[in-house]
Structure formats: structure tokens, C-alpha cells
Design an enzyme around this catalytic site. Structure first.
Site, mmCIF file in Angstrom:
data_model
loop_
_atom_site.group_PDB
_atom_site.id
_atom_site.type_symbol
_atom_site.label_atom_id
_atom_site.label_comp_id
_atom_site.label_asym_id
_atom_site.label_seq_id
_atom_site.Cartn_x
_atom_site.Cartn_y
_atom_site.Cartn_z
ATOM 1 N N GLU A 257 73.276 -26.239 -46.940
ATOM 2 C CA GLU A 257 72.040 -27.048 -46.962
ATOM 3 C C GLU A 257 72.308 -28.398 -47.621
ATOM 4 O OE1 GLU A 257 68.973 -24.797 -48.945
ATOM 5 O OE2 GLU A 257 69.192 -23.092 -47.600
ATOM 6 N N HIS A 276 64.176 -25.583 -46.400
ATOM 7 C CA HIS A 276 64.008 -24.808 -47.640
ATOM 8 C C HIS A 276 62.711 -25.243 -48.344
ATOM 9 C CE1 HIS A 276 66.551 -22.325 -50.687
ATOM 10 N NE2 HIS A 276 65.261 -22.134 -50.898
#
Ligand SMILES: O=C(O)[C@H](O)COP(=O)(O)O
Length: 316
Positions: A257, A276
Site C-alpha cells: 500500500e 484502506h
């Protein structure tokens, strides 16, 4: 004199005010730059979110450390064993984000099942005729397999039941007194139309969903992940989507990420990825930060707090 707290990542404004009122805040410039600061100052507490690496080395650099405070739930960025060995309390916020993450999981399920994004894009491109080839489906009457029946998994189960889904679950520990049917993992993968992951990232769940697991899934299956990216073997996932072993993937988390710009998942029409953000509604984000920061301040003051927020209380 105020005690020192090492802040590895930003927290909500309200939590920040609390920290600054009660403690002397040492701000790390990056989530990994805590060690030099800790070597220069006695640190009594560390406050982090999901990216600050609370490693054994950082813990060793803080001989006065009493509390590690995770303003959130997942503790995969905290070396809990190293903390516990030194008698340091690890505080987090279990349950606080359960509603919002469960809503997010349902949102991803519904959006994929109803082909929401392709149809919305088509309409924006003046293609109303997309309705002639519409192939969306309902979640009512489908089987939802929940992997991990903790705080979030239970909320997802409740919401899915209200939508008319039939819910089964797998968890490392079969639970007593729940209304949902436990299945062995292989059986759950085989029986589910939609699967939703709600597992912590621990050695036993790392790449739990691998090539073998995808081989057991139905070709109409949709996989949802709002837990941790590393629970899935991402190469196996890409292969499974390419070979149409499963029908879709919705996630709020990835193994890396943010993803690389050439990550194949970003090019696939049957994949939805959010950044997220499932816990980041203003209300939940602030609640998680304030609860955890207040608990940290109380512990440093020698006050008792609710034990359910001390992750390692049984081991200390
Ligand atoms: O574990 C959590 O609480 C969520 O994944 C949110 O993580 P974050 O604090 O890194 O946003």
C-alpha cells in the site's frame, strides 16, 4: 513533570490536543524515524497507527517505556511479543471500528454484485443501453462465508443476514453460542458465493488464501478483503481472476500500500479497491484515537482502564 510520548503517526485533532495537554509529545518525522528520537529522550509511551513500525529495536531504545498505544485495531506493525517480554502494555481499540468496516465490506459486496461501477460509468458516458447487457445479481439468498468471526466479522454476519444471505463462518476457534454455522475452511471456500476476510495478520493467516484456496472457490465467487492484504497471496489472486476461477475481488487493503502503478489488479474491471479507508470515517477515526490516547494517559497516570483495551493483559 510531564512524561514523554513518541508519536509515530498523526492522530485525530481531538486526540492530539489530549496528548499535548497531558504529555510532552516527541513527533517522529516519518513512521520509521522513532529510534534516534528515543535514543535522545526517555520515552514513556509510543503512539502509532497502522504504519509506524514498533519494532523490537525501537522498544529496546526506550528503556522507560510503559505503554504502546495503537490508535486502531490491527497490531501487525507492533512487536507485541517483545513488548510483553518487557512488561510493556499494548493498548488498542478493538470493536470501535466494527460497524464502519462491516458497512464497507457490505458496500464492496453490493457494488461488485450489482456491477455498480461499470453501469455508472456507462451512464456517465451516455450509454443507457448498458441495461441490455446488465448481468448484475442479488446478494439475497446467496451464501456468505466469513473468515474470522471477531468484532467485525460478527457485524458483517448480522448485516448480511438482514439482506437475506445465509451466513457460514470459519475461524481458528469455533465459537459457542453464535447463530452462524461453522465450516472447515476448505468446505467454506467451496460452498460460499461471497467470502469476506476479517482475520488479523499473524503467522497462521499470512497468505492463507493461496493458489490451493482459489482452486476450491466457485467460478461465481466474489472475495472481499477489509482485513490485511497479506492474508491473500496476491500473485495467486491475479492468476485466479485472470483464469476466471473467481468472478470478482473487492478490497480495502493490499499487500503493498499504495499499490505499484502497474499493479495488474488496478486494470481489472471486476476488481474494486479502496485506499484502506474503511475505518476513516471522521467519527470512528476520532473515537479510536481519543479512546486509545485517553487510555494511554490514564495508564501513565497509574489509573486502571478497561482490560479489554490492553491487548496483552493476560500475558503481563
Ligand atoms: O487496524 C485498523 O484499525 C485499521 O486497519 C485502520 O488502520 P489505520 O490506523 O492504519 O488507518
Amino acid at each position: 513533570m510531564k512524561k514523554n510520548v513518541l508519536l509515530l503517526e498523526s492522530v485525530s485533532d481531538h486526540a492530539d490536543l489530549l496528548l499535548n495537554k497531558h504529555l510532552n509529545v516527541l513527533v517522529a518525522e516519518t513512521p520509521t524515524s522513532g529510534i534516534p528520537l528515543a535514543e535522545a529522550n526517555p520515552v514513556h509511551a509510543i503512539v502509532t497507527r497502522g504504519k509506524g513500525d514498533v519494532s523490537e529495536a525501537l522498544i529496546a531504545a526506550c528503556p522507560k517505556l510503559e505503554v504502546i498505544s495503537r490508535c486502531g485495531v490491527g497490531l501487525d506493525n507492533v512487536n507485541v511479543d517483545a513488548a510483553t517480554r518487557k512488561g510493556i502494555k499494548v493498548v488498542n481499540a478493538p470493536g470501535i471500528n466494527a460497524d464502519t468496516v462491516a458497512e464497507h465490506a457490505l458496500t464492496l459486496m453490493l457494488a461488485l454484485q450489482r456491477q455498480l461501477f461499470s453501469t455508472v460509468h456507462a451512464v456517465k458516458a451516455n450509454n443507457w443501453d448498458i441495461r441490455k447487457t446488465y448481468d448484475g445479481d442479488e446478494i439475497r439468498g446467496k451464501t456468505l462465508g466469513i473468515l474470522g468471526l471477531g468484532n467485525i466479522g460478527k457485524k458483517v454476519a448480522r448485516l448480511a443476514s438482514a439482506f437475506g444471505m445465509s451466513v457460514v463462518y470459519w475461524d481458528a476457534h469455533k465459537q459457542e453460542g453464535v447463530d452462524y454455522h461453522f465450516l472447515p475452511l476448505e468446505e467454506l471456500l467451496y460452498q460460499s458465493d461471497i467470502m469476506s476476510l476479517h482475520l488479523p495478520l499473524v503467522p497462521g493467516t499470512h497468505q492463507l488464501i493461496d493458489e490451493k484456496a482459489f482452486g476450491r472457490m466457485r467460478p461465481n465467487a466474489i472475495l472481499i478483503n477489509t482485513s490485511r492484504g497479506e492474508v491473500i497471496d496476491q500473485q495467486a489472486l491475479i492468476k485466479a481472476l485472470d483464469r476466471k476461477l473467481i468472478a470478482g475481488f473487492g478490497a480495502d487493503v493490499l499487500a503493498v500500500e499504495p499499490p505499484a502503478t502497474d499493479d495488474p489488479l488496478l486494470q481489472m474491471d471486476n476488481v474494486l479497491i479502496t485506499p484502506h479507508s474503511a475505518s476513516l470515517t471522521a467519527r470512528t477515526y476520532n473515537e479510536m484515537c481519543v479512546l486509545t490516547v485517553q487510555n494511554t494517559i490514564d495508564l501513565l497516570d497509574g489509573k486502571a482502564i478497561n482490560q479489554k483495551y490492553i491487548f496483552n493483559h493476560k500475558e503481563l
